[in-house]
Design an enzyme around this catalytic site. Structure first.
Site, PDB file in Angstrom:
ATOM      1  N   GLY A  34      -3.228  -2.249  -2.749  1.00  0.00           N
ATOM      2  CA  GLY A  34      -2.080  -2.339  -3.170  1.00  0.00           C
ATOM      3  C   GLY A  34      -1.783  -1.823  -1.504  1.00  0.00           C
ATOM      4  O   GLY A  34      -0.251  -0.834  -1.686  1.00  0.00           O
ATOM      5  N   LYS A  35      -2.337  -2.581  -1.081  1.00  0.00           N
ATOM      6  CA  LYS A  35      -1.231  -1.600   0.738  1.00  0.00           C
ATOM      7  C   LYS A  35      -0.661  -2.433   0.936  1.00  0.00           C
ATOM      8  O   LYS A  35       0.354  -1.575   1.469  1.00  0.00           O
ATOM      9  CB  LYS A  35      -2.915  -2.210   1.464  1.00  0.00           C
ATOM     10  N   ARG A  67     -13.794 -14.648  -0.235  1.00  0.00           N
ATOM     11  CA  ARG A  67     -14.384 -14.083   0.291  1.00  0.00           C
ATOM     12  C   ARG A  67     -15.678 -13.957  -0.132  1.00  0.00           C
ATOM     13  O   ARG A  67     -15.845 -13.365  -1.122  1.00  0.00           O
ATOM     14  CB  ARG A  67     -14.220 -12.338   1.020  1.00  0.00           C
ATOM     15  N   GLY A  91       7.861   1.508  -6.535  1.00  0.00           N
ATOM     16  CA  GLY A  91       8.745   2.021  -5.398  1.00  0.00           C
ATOM     17  C   GLY A  91       8.635   3.383  -5.539  1.00  0.00           C
ATOM     18  O   GLY A  91       8.842   4.582  -4.482  1.00  0.00           O
ATOM     19  N   ASP A 137      -3.137  -3.828   6.915  1.00  0.00           N
ATOM     20  CA  ASP A 137      -4.394  -4.879   6.003  1.00  0.00           C
ATOM     21  C   ASP A 137      -5.227  -3.474   7.409  1.00  0.00           C
ATOM     22  O   ASP A 137      -6.996  -3.204   6.948  1.00  0.00           O
ATOM     23  CB  ASP A 137      -4.949  -5.614   6.093  1.00  0.00           C
ATOM     24  N   SER A 176      -9.423  -3.965  -1.425  1.00  0.00           N
ATOM     25  CA  SER A 176      -9.282  -5.074  -1.081  1.00  0.00           C
ATOM     26  C   SER A 176      -8.061  -5.652  -3.383  1.00  0.00           C
ATOM     27  O   SER A 176      -8.617  -5.268  -3.597  1.00  0.00           O
ATOM     28  CB  SER A 176      -9.760  -6.086  -1.301  1.00  0.00           C
ATOM     29  N   ASN A 189       1.481  -3.641  -0.818  1.00  0.00           N
ATOM     30  CA  ASN A 189       3.251  -3.479  -1.589  1.00  0.00           C
ATOM     31  C   ASN A 189       3.140  -2.155  -0.757  1.00  0.00           C
ATOM     32  O   ASN A 189       4.266  -1.875  -1.287  1.00  0.00           O
ATOM     33  CB  ASN A 189       2.210  -3.045  -2.859  1.00  0.00           C
ATOM     34  N   GLY A 192     -10.685 -14.715   4.734  1.00  0.00           N
ATOM     35  CA  GLY A 192     -11.844 -13.390   6.031  1.00  0.00           C
ATOM     36  C   GLY A 192     -13.221 -14.546   6.114  1.00  0.00           C
ATOM     37  O   GLY A 192     -13.282 -13.577   7.432  1.00  0.00           O
ATOM     38  N   LYS A 235     -11.351  -9.985   9.171  1.00  0.00           N
ATOM     39  CA  LYS A 235     -12.853  -8.579   8.625  1.00  0.00           C
ATOM     40  C   LYS A 235     -14.014  -9.110   9.689  1.00  0.00           C
ATOM     41  O   LYS A 235     -13.782  -8.335  10.198  1.00  0.00           O
ATOM     42  CB  LYS A 235     -12.657  -9.154   6.744  1.00  0.00           C
ATOM     43  N   ARG A 253      -2.912 -16.558  -1.538  1.00  0.00           N
ATOM     44  CA  ARG A 253      -2.340 -15.883  -0.801  1.00  0.00           C
ATOM     45  C   ARG A 253      -1.337 -16.161  -0.026  1.00  0.00           C
ATOM     46  O   ARG A 253      -1.037 -17.690  -0.532  1.00  0.00           O
ATOM     47  CB  ARG A 253      -3.514 -15.674   0.331  1.00  0.00           C
TER      48      ARG A 253
HETATM   49  P1  GTP Z   1      -6.053  -6.866   0.407  1.00  0.00           P
HETATM   50  O1  GTP Z   1      -4.999  -8.160   0.915  1.00  0.00           O
HETATM   51  O2  GTP Z   1      -6.685  -7.897  -0.417  1.00  0.00           O
HETATM   52  O3  GTP Z   1      -6.550  -6.415   1.481  1.00  0.00           O
HETATM   53  O4  GTP Z   1      -5.012  -5.826  -0.481  1.00  0.00           O
HETATM   54  P2  GTP Z   1      -3.774  -4.997  -0.458  1.00  0.00           P
HETATM   55  O5  GTP Z   1      -4.869  -3.825  -1.250  1.00  0.00           O
HETATM   56  O6  GTP Z   1      -3.012  -5.497  -0.072  1.00  0.00           O
HETATM   57  O7  GTP Z   1      -3.484  -6.009  -2.603  1.00  0.00           O
HETATM   58  P3  GTP Z   1      -1.857  -6.190  -2.397  1.00  0.00           P
HETATM   59  O8  GTP Z   1      -1.021  -4.803  -1.735  1.00  0.00           O
HETATM   60  O9  GTP Z   1      -1.259  -7.359  -2.186  1.00  0.00           O
HETATM   61  O10 GTP Z   1      -2.414  -5.203  -4.606  1.00  0.00           O
HETATM   62  C1  GTP Z   1      -1.649  -6.112  -5.156  1.00  0.00           C
HETATM   63  C2  GTP Z   1      -2.360  -5.958  -6.695  1.00  0.00           C
HETATM   64  O11 GTP Z   1      -1.954  -4.327  -6.623  1.00  0.00           O
HETATM   65  C3  GTP Z   1      -1.209  -6.597  -7.246  1.00  0.00           C
HETATM   66  O12 GTP Z   1      -2.085  -6.691  -8.483  1.00  0.00           O
HETATM   67  C4  GTP Z   1      -0.478  -5.489  -8.000  1.00  0.00           C
HETATM   68  O13 GTP Z   1       0.088  -5.189  -9.089  1.00  0.00           O
HETATM   69  C5  GTP Z   1      -1.142  -4.630  -7.718  1.00  0.00           C
HETATM   70  N1  GTP Z   1      -0.236  -2.652  -6.896  1.00  0.00           N
HETATM   71  C6  GTP Z   1       0.395  -2.337  -6.187  1.00  0.00           C
HETATM   72  N2  GTP Z   1       1.237  -1.057  -6.280  1.00  0.00           N
HETATM   73  C7  GTP Z   1       0.317  -0.820  -7.441  1.00  0.00           C
HETATM   74  C8  GTP Z   1       1.154   0.708  -8.389  1.00  0.00           C
HETATM   75  O14 GTP Z   1       1.951   1.320  -7.280  1.00  0.00           O
HETATM   76  N3  GTP Z   1       0.514   0.472  -9.453  1.00  0.00           N
HETATM   77  C9  GTP Z   1      -0.296  -0.388  -9.639  1.00  0.00           C
HETATM   78  N4  GTP Z   1      -0.288  -0.440 -11.396  1.00  0.00           N
HETATM   79  N5  GTP Z   1      -0.894  -1.558  -9.419  1.00  0.00           N
HETATM   80  C10 GTP Z   1      -0.159  -1.883  -8.099  1.00  0.00           C
HETATM   81  C1  SPV Z   2      -9.459  -8.854   1.762  1.00  0.00           C
HETATM   82  O1  SPV Z   2      -9.345  -8.943   0.792  1.00  0.00           O
HETATM   83  O2  SPV Z   2      -9.427  -7.551   1.648  1.00  0.00           O
HETATM   84  C2  SPV Z   2      -8.420  -9.258   2.410  1.00  0.00           C
HETATM   85  C3  SPV Z   2      -8.251 -11.052   2.073  1.00  0.00           C
HETATM   86  O3  SPV Z   2      -7.578  -8.383   3.031  1.00  0.00           O
HETATM   87  S1  SPV Z   2      -9.268 -11.358   3.590  1.00  0.00           S
HETATM   88  O4  SPV Z   2      -8.846 -11.753   4.384  1.00  0.00           O
HETATM   89  O5  SPV Z   2     -10.059 -12.741   2.629  1.00  0.00           O
HETATM   90  O6  SPV Z   2     -10.487 -10.733   3.579  1.00  0.00           O
HETATM   91 MN    MN Z   3      -8.110  -6.309   3.206  1.00  0.00          MN
END
Ligand code: GTP
Ligand code: SPV
Ligand code: MN
Length: 644
Positions: free
Chosen positions: A291-292, A96, A545, A313, A288, A294, A239, A246, A419
């Protein structure tokens, strides 16, 4: 490229002036406003032809095949990754573009200091000139889409006009697309007009590139909240281009939500079931790449608890007849961060993307599969990197396989914001009710961010005003999800900084008024979490986890149980409050060290918090008197408590 079922305006209809007969018989809609808008844009953009997308599987397949033929998609090995493709974007078009994202409302004050602003008339003038002739030599696709289950009282319809077939197939996965949406729209239903062009017209005979886009200074991601319109130009990525996400579901929707008394948030939605089979629905707003995805599909590391996914998201929430907040996931797919996703960090994401997935900017292995850093499988001995360059690893001084560029500098095979786009229905832990048009009742909100210092593992807000204060104070180290500096802490209120559709101070006021629409007791309980605290050994909390241990405490608090300490900054768990049975520290800390770490994670760093509060006060300053008084009062109250 279009399916035969799609209604294709004759290639000659340069100005797409549908005859009365065409309107009735050929076009898949009788919505006059929509037809006129498409016709006008086809004329302005000088598109070669117009294709109305029907949303069918056949259309998806034919467009993917055409993308393969054009060299945009590399089909992956059908034995390893059936129905999947790899795309590589232009090296400059990878995330973005927040600096080129605008909220164009009449008064700058209504956009506020957290949004870029241009006068709407001026911006429309500039962009109209950019759009003039921008689709020469290209097809204009009309994508009718629904954000949310079609017909849900919380859902909204949009129509995206785009010249990017990559966008069409991604929209197929991310939203509900096609004729069924037009049917729901009827002859005069409301829809959000979403214009998109990659901004790269083709001259006669010119060979196309595999990722055409415009240079940064010509990119605009523009929103006109007063007319609920989106105008995007110059980028084909995420996005910037998948306008339902978004642009519509957050920036335009947050505006509508404010007017109509609901919430549109950058939040995952998860369903948590206790060993006693009690169900809790939790929304979490993390910035962004924090960790969402995750958390939304996590495998709890405490026995008896299960997590199921509703969304990863975005959450749209309305107050139901019983006064509780009901959430839907407006999306139909996941556009998730690939690097770091592994069977260790997110097994359910790995299972979701085992087939029928579009990968963008990942590495390509010799056996026709994808690879990225942190995938949990050894680096391949040969790979094509995200820029399309053939690479072989070398072993570094630490004995680790790394990839070096021509200058000998270490490079990433996958772009850090690479992605995957995958259908949500493929997630093995998708909740049965994920498409319930009524939504799910939310018990708790989590706010959070990447904070290496000061911020405790979990902290419960004492009341709703405190909750809104907590959300307003959120901050995070920046990530690769946007095109600016990575790794500096910036304020990101409620993880919405890049997604506010109006003045953030008005947004906070809107949140503060929620109890007036129901009662505070019926609103979710609110918590602030931080999985990212660090010490000399690395992350102090395992995360992933093990975050279920924090969620368990959250559930206890929802039920009025759970051991806690009443502190200046909120209710923190006592150091022994979390269920730590079976927890094995990932950084090899001893039992003694772990005890110290847990004490730190559950206590108030007073000096750190004084600085934190000062930084929050500073972040309020640009809003002047617009910041709701009660938030300033809360700030003063916490400051006073920290000083006693
Ligand atoms: P957008 O799609 O960009 O909105 O982001 P999102 O929040 O869904 O991101 P996502 O879950 O893909 O985040 C991935 C990043 O967060 C990676 O770098 C992971 O290693 C990190 N991450 C996720 N959960 C944890 C956690 O519990 N601990 C740590 N240390 N890192 C985490
Ligand atoms: C974010 O950046 O928060 C995303 C990816 O979820 S994007 O759809 O490119 O904004
Ligand atoms: Mn997002």
């Amino acid at each position: 490229m279009a399916s035969k079922k799609s209604t294709t305006c004759a290639a000659t209809c340069k100005t797409v002036a549908p005859t009365a007969a065409a309107k009735k018989n050929t076009l898949p809609t009788q919505h006059e406003e929509l037809i006129t808008w498409v016709k006008d844009f086809a004329k302005l953009s000088q598109a070669k032809n117009v294709v109305w997308c029907d949303g069918s599987k056949k259309e998806y397949k034919e467009m993917c095949d055409a993308l393969v033929k054009a060299g945009v998609f590399t089909p992956l090995n059908p034995k390893k990754r059936p129905g999947s493709f790899l795309a590589r974007s232009h090296w400059s078009d990878v995330a973005r573009v927040e600096d080129r994202t605008y909220i164009a409302c009449k008064r700058q004050e209504d956009a506020g200091p957290m949004c870029n602003w241009i006068d709407p008339a001026e911006l429309k003038k500039t962009m109209t000139e950019l759009y003039r002739g921008c689709m020469k030599g290209r097809t204009l696709y009309v994508i009718p889409f629904s954000m949310g289950p079609i017909g849900s009282p919380i859902a909204k319809i949009g129509v995206e006009l785009t010249d990017s077939p990559y966008v069409v197939v991604n929209m197929h996965l991310m939203t509900r697309v096609g004729t069924k949406v037009l049917k729901e729209l009827g002859k005069n239903g409301e829809f959000v007009k979403c214009l998109h062009s990659i901004g790269s017209p083709l001259k006669a005979g010119q060979k196309d590139s595999t990722w055409p886009c415009a240079p940064l200074e010509k990119k605009y991601i523009a929103h006109f909240p007063e007319t609920s319109e989106i105008w995007s130009f110059g980028s084909g990525y995420g996005g910037n281009a998948l306008l339902g996400k978004k642009c519509l579901a957050l920036r335009i929707a947050s505006n509508l939500a404010r007017q109509e008394g609901w919430l549109a948030e950058h939040m995952l939605i998860l369903k948590l079931t206790s060993p006693q089979k009690k169900v809790y629905y939790i929304c979490a707003a993390f910035p962004s790449a924090c960790g969402k995805t995750n958390l939304a599909m996590m495998e709890p590391r405490i026995p008896g608890w299960t997590v199921e996914t509703v969304g990863d998201d975005i959450s749209w929430m309305k107050i139901g007849a019983d006064g509780r907040l009901y959430a839907i996931n407006p999306e139909a797919g996941f556009f998730g961060v690939a690097p770091g996703t592994s069977m260790e960090s997110n097994p359910n994401a790995m299972r979701t993307i085992a087939k029928n997935t579009i990968f963008t900017n990942c590495g390509l292995t010799d056996d026709g599969d994808i690879w990225w850093e942190g995938m949990g499988v050894p680096a391949p001995d040969h790979v094509i990197d995200w820029k399309g360059v053939s690479r072989k690893p070398t072993v570094n001084a630490k004995g680790k396989k790394v990839f070096l560029d021509e200058k000998g500098e270490e490079i990433k095979v996958a772009h850090p914001n690479a992605r995957f786009t995958a259908p949500a229905a493929q997630c093995p832990v998708i909740a049965a009710e994920w498409e319930d048009p009524a939504g799910v009742p939310i018990d708790a909100f989590l706010f959070g961010g990447r904070r290496p210092t000061v911020i405790p593992l979990v902290n419960q807000a004492k009341d709703w005003t405190h909750a809104v204060f907590m959300g307003s104070a959120a901050g995070s180290e920046t990530t690769a999800a946007n095109l600016s500096a990575v790794g500096v802490v910036r304020r990101d209120p409620m993880a919405m900084l890049p997604f506010f559709g109006y003045n953030a101070a008005d947004y906070l006021l809107h949140w503060l008024t929620m109890p007036l629409r129901t009662s505070e007791a019926k609103l979710p309980k609110v918590f602030f979490t931080n999985w990212f605290r660090k010490d000399g050994k690395g992350f102090m909390w395992n995360g992933f986890g093990d975050n279920a241990r924090v969620l368990k405490w959250v559930c206890e608090r929802i039920d009025g149980k759970g051991k806690f300490q009443d502190t200046a900054i909120g209710y923190l768990p006592t150091p022994d409050a979390l269920d730590m049975k079976g927890y094995v520290d990932g950084s090899g800390r001893t039992a003694g060290e772990l005890k110290t770490v847990m004490a730190t994670l559950t206590s108030v760093d007073k000096e750190g918090w004084k600085k934190e509060i000062a930084a929050v006060a500073e972040s309020y300053a640009p809003f002047g008197n617009k910041i709701p008084f009660v938030l300033k009062a809360k700030l003063a109250e916490i400051t006073a408590a920290l000083n006693t």
